[in-house]
Design a protein around this motif. Sequence first.
Motif, mmCIF file in Angstrom:
data_model
loop_
_atom_site.group_PDB
_atom_site.id
_atom_site.type_symbol
_atom_site.label_atom_id
_atom_site.label_comp_id
_atom_site.label_asym_id
_atom_site.label_seq_id
_atom_site.Cartn_x
_atom_site.Cartn_y
_atom_site.Cartn_z
ATOM 1 N N GLU B 155 5.930 -2.818 5.341
ATOM 2 C CA GLU B 155 4.827 -2.533 4.437
ATOM 3 C C GLU B 155 4.318 -1.112 4.724
ATOM 4 O O GLU B 155 4.215 -0.704 5.888
ATOM 5 C CB GLU B 155 3.684 -3.540 4.626
ATOM 6 C CG GLU B 155 2.608 -3.343 3.583
ATOM 7 C CD GLU B 155 1.722 -4.555 3.391
ATOM 8 O OE1 GLU B 155 1.795 -5.489 4.195
ATOM 9 O OE2 GLU B 155 0.951 -4.561 2.411
ATOM 10 N N TYR B 156 4.030 -0.367 3.673
ATOM 11 C CA TYR B 156 3.604 1.015 3.817
ATOM 12 C C TYR B 156 2.347 1.272 2.986
ATOM 13 O O TYR B 156 2.081 0.583 2.004
ATOM 14 C CB TYR B 156 4.689 1.978 3.349
ATOM 15 C CG TYR B 156 5.846 2.098 4.301
ATOM 16 C CD1 TYR B 156 5.795 2.970 5.380
ATOM 17 C CD2 TYR B 156 6.992 1.352 4.099
ATOM 18 C CE1 TYR B 156 6.866 3.083 6.253
ATOM 19 C CE2 TYR B 156 8.065 1.459 4.965
ATOM 20 C CZ TYR B 156 7.990 2.322 6.044
ATOM 21 O OH TYR B 156 9.033 2.442 6.899
ATOM 22 N N GLN B 157 1.631 2.323 3.354
ATOM 23 C CA GLN B 157 0.597 2.848 2.473
ATOM 24 C C GLN B 157 1.212 3.863 1.523
ATOM 25 O O GLN B 157 0.838 3.968 0.363
ATOM 26 C CB GLN B 157 -0.520 3.497 3.301
ATOM 27 C CG GLN B 157 -1.446 2.467 3.896
ATOM 28 C CD GLN B 157 -2.712 3.104 4.410
ATOM 29 O OE1 GLN B 157 -2.670 3.785 5.411
ATOM 30 N NE2 GLN B 157 -3.811 2.891 3.704
ATOM 31 N N ALA B 158 2.191 4.596 2.052
ATOM 32 C CA ALA B 158 2.901 5.566 1.221
ATOM 33 C C ALA B 158 4.256 5.784 1.856
ATOM 34 O O ALA B 158 4.354 5.876 3.087
ATOM 35 C CB ALA B 158 2.133 6.885 1.148
ATOM 36 N N LEU B 172 3.216 13.412 2.873
ATOM 37 C CA LEU B 172 2.351 12.263 2.686
ATOM 38 C C LEU B 172 1.530 11.983 3.922
ATOM 39 O O LEU B 172 0.327 11.683 3.841
ATOM 40 C CB LEU B 172 3.188 11.034 2.338
ATOM 41 C CG LEU B 172 3.781 10.982 0.935
ATOM 42 C CD1 LEU B 172 4.773 9.846 0.830
ATOM 43 C CD2 LEU B 172 2.665 10.816 -0.080
ATOM 44 N N PHE B 176 -2.414 12.130 3.243
ATOM 45 C CA PHE B 176 -2.759 10.843 2.676
ATOM 46 C C PHE B 176 -4.252 10.543 2.722
ATOM 47 O O PHE B 176 -4.800 9.930 1.814
ATOM 48 C CB PHE B 176 -1.984 9.724 3.364
ATOM 49 C CG PHE B 176 -2.067 8.439 2.619
ATOM 50 C CD1 PHE B 176 -1.321 8.271 1.453
ATOM 51 C CD2 PHE B 176 -2.908 7.418 3.010
ATOM 52 C CE1 PHE B 176 -1.405 7.102 0.740
ATOM 53 C CE2 PHE B 176 -2.999 6.256 2.286
ATOM 54 C CZ PHE B 176 -2.239 6.091 1.151
#
Lengths: 194, 194, 194, 194, 194, 194, 194
Positions: B155-158, B172, B176
């Motif tokens: 899972e990533y934020q970006a 990023l 970010f």
Amino acid sequence: MFRNQYDTDVTTWSPAGRLFQVEYAMEAVKQGSAAIGLRSRTHIVLGCVNKANSELSSHQKKIFKVDDHIGVAIAGLTADGRVLSRYMRNECINYSFTYESPLPVGRLVVQLADKAQVCTQRSWKRPYGVGLLVAGLDESGAHLYYNCPSGNYFEYQAFSIGSRSQAAKTYLERRFENFTDACGMIWSRMLLWQ
Amino acid sequence: MFRNQYDTDVTTWSPAGRLFQVEYAMEAVKQGSAAIGLRSRTHIVLGCVNKANSELSSHQKKIFKVDDHIGVAIAGLTADGRVLSRYMRNECINYSFTYESPLPVGRLVVQLADKAQVCTQRSWKRPYGVGLLVAGLDESGAHLYYNCPSGNYFEYQAFSIGSRSQAAKTYLERRFENFTDACGMIWSRMLLWQ
Amino acid sequence: MFRNQYDTDVTTWSPAGRLFQVEYAMEAVKQGSAAIGLRSRTHIVLGCVNKANSELSSHQKKIFKVDDHIGVAIAGLTADGRVLSRYMRNECINYSFTYESPLPVGRLVVQLADKAQVCTQRSWKRPYGVGLLVAGLDESGAHLYYNCPSGNYFEYQAFSIGSRSQAAKTYLERRFENFTDACGMIWSRMLLWQ
Amino acid sequence: MFRNQYDTDVTTWSPAGRLFQVEYAMEAVKQGSAAIGLRSRTHIVLGCVNKANSELSSHQKKIFKVDDHIGVAIAGLTADGRVLSRYMRNECINYSFTYESPLPVGRLVVQLADKAQVCTQRSWKRPYGVGLLVAGLDESGAHLYYNCPSGNYFEYQAFSIGSRSQAAKTYLERRFENFTDACGMIWSRMLLWQ
Amino acid sequence: MFRNQYDTDVTTWSPAGRLFQVEYAMEAVKQGSAAIGLRSRTHIVLGCVNKANSELSSHQKKIFKVDDHIGVAIAGLTADGRVLSRYMRNECINYSFTYESPLPVGRLVVQLADKAQVCTQRSWKRPYGVGLLVAGLDESGAHLYYNCPSGNYFEYQAFSIGSRSQAAKTYLERRFENFTDACGMIWSRMLLWQ
Amino acid sequence: MFRNQYDTDVTTWSPAGRLFQVEYAMEAVKQGSAAIGLRSRTHIVLGCVNKANSELSSHQKKIFKVDDHIGVAIAGLTADGRVLSRYMRNECINYSFTYESPLPVGRLVVQLADKAQVCTQRSWKRPYGVGLLVAGLDESGAHLYYNCPSGNYFEYQAFSIGSRSQAAKTYLERRFENFTDACGMIWSRMLLWQ
Amino acid sequence: MFRNQYDTDVTTWSPAGRLFQVEYAMEAVKQGSAAIGLRSRTHIVLGCVNKANSELSSHQKKIFKVDDHIGVAIAGLTADGRVLSRYMRNECINYSFTYESPLPVGRLVVQLADKAQVCTQRSWKRPYGVGLLVAGLDESGAHLYYNCPSGNYFEYQAFSIGSRSQAAKTYLERRFENFTDACGMIWSRMLLWQ
């Protein structure tokens, strides 16, 4: 030279009576990031090293809840570990649906080991590349098992798998008698990974 | 020399505990044209680089709508990606038909990863040669996942995948914290690819 | 030397993340005699080069009618192309029987691409050695697609495949803005092959 | 050297986009004893060279009656040809039983070609090693087809296959305009093989 | 050198269009002890050379009764021959049970040949290593066929297979016109093997 | 050099028309400890050499009772022999249950030979590595058969298989006319192995 | 050099009539930690060497209870042994459910040996890498069997398998006559391993 001939097929024995592909799969466990498990009479603690791939990613899940009374920590191929933990979840659900009691830990561990053994005796498969520390509580108390890719399992009071697990094992063997309760175990674990 | 023996069959472990065919399939993702995903609390943006083969061709579709609340961007073998996104579409339809609620994103991602894992353990198949950025909104908020050919997901934020994605990732990570809302995200993305 | 190891089995990835067998199958398309497709808003024209084997033979059929609204032109292995066009015919018949409306072109193209993708992921098969220019008219207008052996498809305004198709492609890109209607297209095509 | 790698498996493409095993099977047709077919508007004549193995043996059957309106002449592996002609016989019987009319020749030829194509795309089979001249009369007139091991078929006015068929082909191309009726055709054939 | 590549798999064509494994199986027939068959209009005689392995052993059975009107003599692998003659026996029994008349010899021979052909087109089998002289009487008279491992069959007036059968063939061709009745045939055979 | 290519797969013919794997399996019979069988008109005697592995082990069973009227002695792989004798036992039980009479010896021997033949024609199996001396009494008298791994069988008055069986065979051939009754046979056997 | 060709596939015979893969699997038994079994008329004792992997681990289970009257001790791959002992447990349960009496030991041993034999005759499997000492009491008294990976079994009064079992065997052969009752046996065993 010698290795070339017997170590590419999981169903081929070497002249010395070894299955190299199974040993190589166990090597994958050694390369994975470390996992650790400790057991007192009433509690079990699982821990693992988790480095995020980047600042923006969440940690990859390496400890799975199987049932209310069972959990696993893995080292090695995460995908294999996830598939196996899903298998365990199904077994627990089916058992408790049928017998209305939680699946004993030892029984689950044997089923898991049998599933791993099958992959070492079929030419079209490969051994799972993951080691699992299975922790569980049932009527016979707290248990900590290690299931390895060869289809073996072992019961431990405290064990560590994955890369650089040897240091952890040595630490555990020297200090384990000090861990008399769950708190001590957790406290100790904090120290261990710093 | 060393590589020759262990890297042509997906079910063969190398002596160092690696599955080379899986790593090669991940190399295919790196060779694909880049895709990017960003996530705020309420919105997710997927983007990808699309060069048309010729002036007269339309762009090849590399972002697929899976359901009203889920979309994917791919990098690598487009055909593999399309087959997988069709699989995801079916899962979403079946789930919402049965439970009358949208399929949670995390659950879909696990099913997708399990499907990929199977292809790494059968001698007559090959690992999928595609990476998928799965973006979705469900009751637990906005999610951005990356599914890779090995059967893992993160899972990533970006995140960014494909060729020259490293520059995007670095960009990023530095910027970010500035992206506080969806607009910022989209604006930022415009800059990124110029 | 390098190629020897990774290019004989369709399920083997090369270290650079390529599937050589799929690329070789696309080479078969390049070796086939040329086919061309042009599209205006309302009409589509398919053409192909047909040399008879001898004075006494008829031309080998390389343009197939799939349904009242869909046709294909092929380059590469004619036998593979014929089998695929028969598959398309069945799909069209089944669809119109079930839904009492013609099968949308885009949907057929996806099914065809999925069928091709399967052949790139099974060790006992081989990728189809044929490229198909699929032309069709449906409610969304006129469409021209190119389906290639890798399981990809692309939408074009005008495209050419097969041996010496590069010259045709260059010609089309320079002149296409002149072709405003079907007549122009056909007239242009006459010139092209002289 | 170059050939060694790509020409032992029917499902392996060569880097130049060729299927060598299919080409080798076509070589088997060239090695077989010659067969010839001629077609006027109303009649078709099939002929073949038949050398008895010894004085005491009968001739090996190389022309088969498929149905009242269809016959085949073969060159190559006789056993493969016999199996295929039996397949054609069954198709004719089933068709006329179901539709109460004879199976159109063109349709039979396509089914035969599809059957041959399957053998070029399965790793556990081999392409048929036989070429068939299929002659038939139906509502659309007299037809002469050549089905080759690659799964292709061609329609001819006159054609010859097998060893030394090139001479026959040249002869036919020069003289064919003289053959205006069935008698001429048969007479001509007499000359040809003397 | 040349042979190495194409002659170990029955489904591999050589560049010259030959199936070496089938030819090798026919070599097995040539190595077997000789069998001979002669046919007059009303009678057929089968004979074979039988050397007992030791003084205390009985002769190995190499002539089998298939039905009241059909018999076979074999040369090559006796086990393969026995299995095939059992197959023939079953076919005869089934036919006469269904149609209440004996199975025509020619029809049985074709079925046998088709069964042999299948073994030349599957990668997991091997061609039968046996040649069969099938002798039978039916409404169309007396017949003598030779079924060979390639799936071919031939009709003969007199034929000999197995080791040193060439001498017998030459003898038969020179003398056959003298054998006008069954007695002559048998008498002649006596001479032949002395 | 020559052997390397054709002798590792049971379905591969050598250029000289031999199946080496079958011959190697027969070699396994020759390496086994010896077994012997003698037959008078009314009695049959089976014997075999049995060396215990150690002082504390019992002898390994190498003579099996199949039915009241049939017994076998084996030489070669004991495990294969046991599996085959179990098969024979089942056949006898089924036959006597269905027909209420004992299974004729010759019929059982043929079934056994057919079972062995199958293993010589499938690429995923291996020929049985055991020779069986089948002794039995039925309405046609006393019989002694030898079933070998190739799927052949032979009838004998007296025979010996296994290591150093040649000496026994020579002895038997010289003395057999002296053995007029069962006692003589047994007495003689005593001498033979001392 | 010589071994290279015939010892990687369990279904390949060596020219000397040996199955090397089966022999290599038996080597795995020799490498396992030792197990021992002794039998008096009324009692049987099984023992094995068990070294814990670390101070914190429990011993790996190498002696399994199969039924009230049967137990096994294993040497070699523990996973294979566990799978086989589970198989035995099922057989015992099924038998006693059906016949309401315990499964005779000899019968179970034969079933186990047959299961092992199958793994030596299928190309996609491997022989089990475990030796089992099966101890049991039934109506015919006390029994001690050794089942080895080749599918053979032997009955013993006392036997030892695994690494350094030769010393134990020699000791047992010299002293066995002194062990007249169960106590003596157990006492003796104590000495043996010190």
